[in-house]
Design a protein around this motif. Structure first.
Motif, mmCIF file in Angstrom:
data_model
loop_
_atom_site.group_PDB
_atom_site.id
_atom_site.type_symbol
_atom_site.label_atom_id
_atom_site.label_comp_id
_atom_site.label_asym_id
_atom_site.label_seq_id
_atom_site.Cartn_x
_atom_site.Cartn_y
_atom_site.Cartn_z
ATOM 1 N N ILE A 38 0.794 -1.246 -0.074
ATOM 2 C CA ILE A 38 0.104 0.116 -0.012
ATOM 3 C C ILE A 38 0.731 1.279 0.055
ATOM 4 C CG2 ILE A 38 -1.566 1.370 1.386
ATOM 5 C CD1 ILE A 38 -2.464 -1.312 2.334
ATOM 6 N N PRO A 39 0.812 2.055 -0.906
ATOM 7 C CA PRO A 39 1.611 3.492 -1.091
ATOM 8 C C PRO A 39 1.292 4.131 0.196
ATOM 9 C CG PRO A 39 0.766 2.755 -3.140
ATOM 10 C CD PRO A 39 0.126 1.910 -2.135
ATOM 11 N N GLU A 40 2.317 4.464 0.851
ATOM 12 C CA GLU A 40 1.916 5.312 2.355
ATOM 13 C C GLU A 40 1.148 6.711 1.883
ATOM 14 O OE1 GLU A 40 4.450 7.131 5.727
ATOM 15 O OE2 GLU A 40 5.047 4.970 4.961
ATOM 16 N N LYS A 41 1.349 7.178 0.675
ATOM 17 C CA LYS A 41 0.872 8.384 0.488
ATOM 18 C C LYS A 41 -0.825 8.242 0.210
ATOM 19 C CE LYS A 41 1.679 8.084 -4.577
ATOM 20 N NZ LYS A 41 2.095 8.705 -5.760
ATOM 21 N N GLU A 42 -1.369 6.972 -0.011
ATOM 22 C CA GLU A 42 -2.749 6.658 -0.151
ATOM 23 C C GLU A 42 -3.239 6.299 1.011
ATOM 24 O OE1 GLU A 42 -3.286 3.560 -3.190
ATOM 25 O OE2 GLU A 42 -2.236 4.698 -4.471
ATOM 26 N N VAL A 43 -2.831 6.301 2.201
ATOM 27 C CA VAL A 43 -3.322 6.073 3.665
ATOM 28 C C VAL A 43 -3.695 7.420 3.995
ATOM 29 C CG1 VAL A 43 -2.765 5.233 6.073
ATOM 30 C CG2 VAL A 43 -1.547 4.036 3.815
ATOM 31 N N GLY A 44 -4.987 7.238 4.176
ATOM 32 C CA GLY A 44 -5.862 8.309 4.922
ATOM 33 C C GLY A 44 -5.505 8.557 6.438
ATOM 34 N N MET A 45 -5.845 7.248 7.120
ATOM 35 C CA MET A 45 -5.834 7.340 8.470
ATOM 36 C C MET A 45 -5.426 5.948 9.032
ATOM 37 S SD MET A 45 -9.059 8.264 11.029
ATOM 38 C CE MET A 45 -10.285 7.267 10.066
ATOM 39 N N ILE A 46 -4.716 5.747 10.100
ATOM 40 C CA ILE A 46 -4.204 4.702 10.653
ATOM 41 C C ILE A 46 -4.834 4.681 12.240
ATOM 42 C CG2 ILE A 46 -2.227 3.648 11.509
ATOM 43 C CD1 ILE A 46 -0.648 5.181 9.521
ATOM 44 N N MET A 47 -5.426 3.715 12.618
ATOM 45 C CA MET A 47 -6.124 3.589 13.783
ATOM 46 C C MET A 47 -5.245 2.382 14.574
ATOM 47 S SD MET A 47 -8.093 6.013 14.221
ATOM 48 C CE MET A 47 -9.081 5.667 15.469
ATOM 49 N N LEU A 48 -4.742 2.604 15.768
ATOM 50 C CA LEU A 48 -4.115 1.511 16.521
ATOM 51 C C LEU A 48 -4.966 1.334 17.861
ATOM 52 C CD1 LEU A 48 -1.738 -0.614 16.750
ATOM 53 C CD2 LEU A 48 -0.658 0.914 17.601
ATOM 54 N N LEU A 67 -6.254 0.385 8.632
ATOM 55 C CA LEU A 67 -6.119 1.170 7.756
ATOM 56 C C LEU A 67 -6.992 1.678 6.812
ATOM 57 C CD1 LEU A 67 -2.731 -1.018 6.777
ATOM 58 C CD2 LEU A 67 -2.905 1.112 8.229
ATOM 59 N N PHE A 68 -7.090 2.844 6.748
ATOM 60 C CA PHE A 68 -8.290 3.625 5.748
ATOM 61 C C PHE A 68 -7.587 4.334 4.750
ATOM 62 C CE2 PHE A 68 -9.852 3.177 10.275
ATOM 63 C CZ PHE A 68 -11.178 2.751 9.962
ATOM 64 N N PRO A 69 -8.144 4.050 3.535
ATOM 65 C CA PRO A 69 -7.543 4.878 2.314
ATOM 66 C C PRO A 69 -8.127 6.231 2.217
ATOM 67 C CG PRO A 69 -9.400 3.648 1.542
ATOM 68 C CD PRO A 69 -9.013 3.519 3.136
ATOM 69 N N LEU A 70 -7.216 7.425 1.590
ATOM 70 C CA LEU A 70 -7.839 8.761 1.500
ATOM 71 C C LEU A 70 -9.518 8.649 0.789
ATOM 72 C CD1 LEU A 70 -4.872 10.294 -0.250
ATOM 73 C CD2 LEU A 70 -5.707 10.643 2.166
ATOM 74 N N VAL A 71 -10.188 9.433 1.248
ATOM 75 C CA VAL A 71 -11.422 9.528 0.886
ATOM 76 C C VAL A 71 -11.600 10.521 -0.340
ATOM 77 C CG1 VAL A 71 -13.896 9.816 1.494
ATOM 78 C CG2 VAL A 71 -12.444 8.717 2.942
ATOM 79 N N GLY A 72 -12.197 10.247 -1.356
ATOM 80 C CA GLY A 72 -12.507 11.388 -2.425
ATOM 81 C C GLY A 72 -13.849 11.655 -2.660
ATOM 82 N N GLY A 73 -13.934 12.631 -3.501
ATOM 83 C CA GLY A 73 -15.453 12.974 -3.778
ATOM 84 C C GLY A 73 -15.545 14.551 -3.695
ATOM 85 N N GLY A 74 -16.863 14.858 -4.133
ATOM 86 C CA GLY A 74 -17.226 16.219 -3.907
ATOM 87 C C GLY A 74 -18.467 16.581 -3.508
#
Length: 74
Positions: A38-48, A67-74
């Motif tokens: 997973i490219p680190e730049k695509e990680v939106g949020m990390i929860m531990l 691990l959550f990805p970045l969220v896109g949209g408008g």
């Protein structure tokens, strides 16, 4: 040490939703992100353990990593 890893949204594609795996002591969050390709730049949020975390954070036996990805949209 056993770590439970949960992936969300697009990170699940071709991977898994949740898995518990053995990792050696000293494993960091970023090591798991890298292992999963997973490219680190695509990680939106990390929860531990239900708290915000950073890639440099070291994991401990029994931890739950989400691990959550970045969220896109408008």
């Amino acid at each position: 040490m056993k770590i439970t890893v949960k992936l969300f949204a697009t990170f699940r594609v071709g991977r898994f939703a949740e898995v518990t795996r053995d990792y050696p002591p000293g494993t960091r969050v970023g090591d798991i992100i890298e292992e999963l390709n997973i490219p680190e730049k695509e990680v939106g949020m990390i929860m531990l353990n239900n708290r915000h975390a950073e890639p440099e954070q070291e994991l401990h036996d029994g931890d739950n990593l989400a691990l959550f990805p970045l969220v896109g949209g408008g």
